[in-house]
Scaffold this motif. Sequence first.
Motif, PDB file in Angstrom:
ATOM      1  N   SER A 175       0.819  -1.217   0.000  1.00  0.00           N
ATOM      2  CA  SER A 175       0.000   0.000   0.000  1.00  0.00           C
ATOM      3  C   SER A 175       0.853   1.266   0.000  1.00  0.00           C
ATOM      4  O   SER A 175       0.386   2.321  -0.419  1.00  0.00           O
ATOM      5  N   LYS A 179      -0.451   2.288  -6.259  1.00  0.00           N
ATOM      6  CA  LYS A 179      -1.749   2.948  -6.292  1.00  0.00           C
ATOM      7  C   LYS A 179      -2.866   1.922  -6.078  1.00  0.00           C
ATOM      8  O   LYS A 179      -2.660   0.717  -6.215  1.00  0.00           O
ATOM      9  N   LYS A 180      -4.052   2.433  -5.757  1.00  0.00           N
ATOM     10  CA  LYS A 180      -5.174   1.535  -5.459  1.00  0.00           C
ATOM     11  C   LYS A 180      -5.472   0.567  -6.592  1.00  0.00           C
ATOM     12  O   LYS A 180      -5.809  -0.599  -6.353  1.00  0.00           O
ATOM     13  N   ASP A 181      -5.358   1.053  -7.835  1.00  0.00           N
ATOM     14  CA  ASP A 181      -5.681   0.180  -8.965  1.00  0.00           C
ATOM     15  C   ASP A 181      -4.512  -0.727  -9.353  1.00  0.00           C
ATOM     16  O   ASP A 181      -4.538  -1.369 -10.402  1.00  0.00           O
ATOM     17  N   VAL A 263       1.633   8.072  -5.640  1.00  0.00           N
ATOM     18  CA  VAL A 263       0.536   7.574  -4.815  1.00  0.00           C
ATOM     19  C   VAL A 263      -0.149   8.692  -4.023  1.00  0.00           C
ATOM     20  O   VAL A 263      -1.090   8.433  -3.280  1.00  0.00           O
ATOM     21  N   ASP A 265      -2.240  11.164  -4.788  1.00  0.00           N
ATOM     22  CA  ASP A 265      -3.663  11.426  -5.021  1.00  0.00           C
ATOM     23  C   ASP A 265      -4.578  10.322  -4.481  1.00  0.00           C
ATOM     24  O   ASP A 265      -5.781  10.536  -4.322  1.00  0.00           O
ATOM     25  N   ASP A 266      -4.021   9.153  -4.195  1.00  0.00           N
ATOM     26  CA  ASP A 266      -4.844   8.087  -3.622  1.00  0.00           C
ATOM     27  C   ASP A 266      -5.206   8.352  -2.166  1.00  0.00           C
ATOM     28  O   ASP A 266      -6.108   7.705  -1.616  1.00  0.00           O
ATOM     29  N   SER A 405      -6.815  -0.834   0.203  1.00  0.00           N
ATOM     30  CA  SER A 405      -7.405   0.224  -0.625  1.00  0.00           C
ATOM     31  C   SER A 405      -8.417   1.081   0.117  1.00  0.00           C
ATOM     32  O   SER A 405      -8.741   2.178  -0.338  1.00  0.00           O
ATOM     33  N   SER A 408      -7.199   4.452   5.566  1.00  0.00           N
ATOM     34  CA  SER A 408      -6.149   5.462   5.661  1.00  0.00           C
ATOM     35  C   SER A 408      -5.968   5.838   7.125  1.00  0.00           C
ATOM     36  O   SER A 408      -6.871   5.658   7.940  1.00  0.00           O
ATOM     37  N   THR A 516     -12.850   1.823  -2.506  1.00  0.00           N
ATOM     38  CA  THR A 516     -12.893   0.826  -3.573  1.00  0.00           C
ATOM     39  C   THR A 516     -13.941  -0.210  -3.192  1.00  0.00           C
ATOM     40  O   THR A 516     -13.908  -0.745  -2.084  1.00  0.00           O
TER      41      THR A 516
END
Length: 517
Positions: A175, A179-181, A263, A265-266, A405, A408, A516
């Motif tokens: 993580s 990135k999430k994707d 990363v 912007d995630d 995902s 935070s 997500t």
Amino acid sequence: MPSSTEQQISSEVEKVTPEALDELLKDGDEALRLVGTQAHQHFSEEYNRKLKRKLDLFIPTIAAAVYFTQFLDKTSLNYASIMGFPISGQEYNLVSMAFYLGKASDSCYIVWEFPTVYIAQKLPLAKYLSANMFVWGVVLACHGAAKSFGTFFALRFILGMCESCVAPILILIISMFYKKDEQATRIASFYMMLGFSQVFGGFVAYGISFYGGAAIAPYKIVYFLLGGLAIVVGLIVLLWFPDSPVTWRMLTKEERVASLERVRDDQGGIENKNFKWDQVIEALLDVRTWLIVLATMLTDIPSGGLTNFSNIIIRNFGYTSKETLILATPAGIVEVISVVVCGWYSDKKGERMLPVIWATLPTLVGVALLIGFNGTNQKGVLLFGTYLIGTFGSTLSTIYAYNASNTSGYTKKLTINALTLTFFCVGNIAGTEIFQPKDAPAYIPGKVAIMVLLTVQIGVAYLLRHINVRLNRTRHKALEELKASRGWTNDDVQHERERRAFADLTDKQNIFFMYTT
């Protein structure tokens, strides 16, 4: 009518005004030391593609080696069980259980998973992982010298304690860098080692089974080999695995900055060494935390039983021990395919819970075949059912990706990962008791229980997806209202998004964090 979870998120977002954010940034992410609150450097797509290839060369590869080693160690008892292992019956069940007791709690019910992840918070992640691997390598080798039930139980208990840090640390590192994707695919790349280790371990155990055991029992050779492997992989982790993007020496300073900016912007953050009780409380009050805990148990009660009894079940179809070792390996290949396909789809479509549902359905069919064709002597159908069961192996991988995902705040991440792995252990403890000696050789009650549990799992997965869809809808609406009330332009929105990225805000506090599904 908004749910209590939506109301709680709205309340937490309102607390983090741009003014309050200045104070929070004083105890922000470790990334702030390198890149600050705004993105001052921008990198081309080509540069980021090259950087990602470099990350992929080290991180998923070494993570896969760690997980491969861990699962071989975990399932060593399964192989030993048909290679002259001196413990059987209910004592075998208890030795199987000891591994998960070591992960979940000590004899005084003190949970170990929580201490190990919070120790990891204070220490460099890779160094802590490496130290645990050295210890568990020695402990595993000692299995070859053990003779009594008590000694085996104690060694499995310690082994579980050492290995309890593995999944939380690997999830955290994935993580940090991806990135999430990209996360589900990278988690799948190490989690698929469960299937590969099943194939590899089966063939190695098959080869060793031809050894007559004149000098040393075959099961002891397995333990000595796997103990040595753990120590070697631990050394690789020490030398080349990252603690975080901020400090990893395999990257140049520019590449470390680029790793953080890609990363940003995630809004997931990187790392914070300070323990924050408010984030623990938020995790405990989040209904999704307990749904993930439930989903984990519904996966790992079946897994705990099948991991330690799958070879015994196949042997009871009427095969010899040597034939069983080979015939069990295709289930590992099915698991690898399921993990890879579900991980790819999960990232491609931004879905986490739909792959859980799809992976569970063939398993239900497989268990139904084992029940329906029990006693018919149709070995082909029974084996096919056993192989279908391997598809649900991807479920926990997707749950790990869901956590990576959708969470935070560094302490909150640690808390949710610790809870997930603690109840992973609770599920596996229950699973070791699902196949009782009195139910042998068909174990029908255990198989029926698995069908019930996985059916409930489908409903829980759907509910988790539904909640996240609603939360995203609420979050989008709240962001539009905030833009209108403050008169923000698109540039202002990006400025505020960048400021929050490494403030160590939780997902509920950060209005720019999107879930997500």
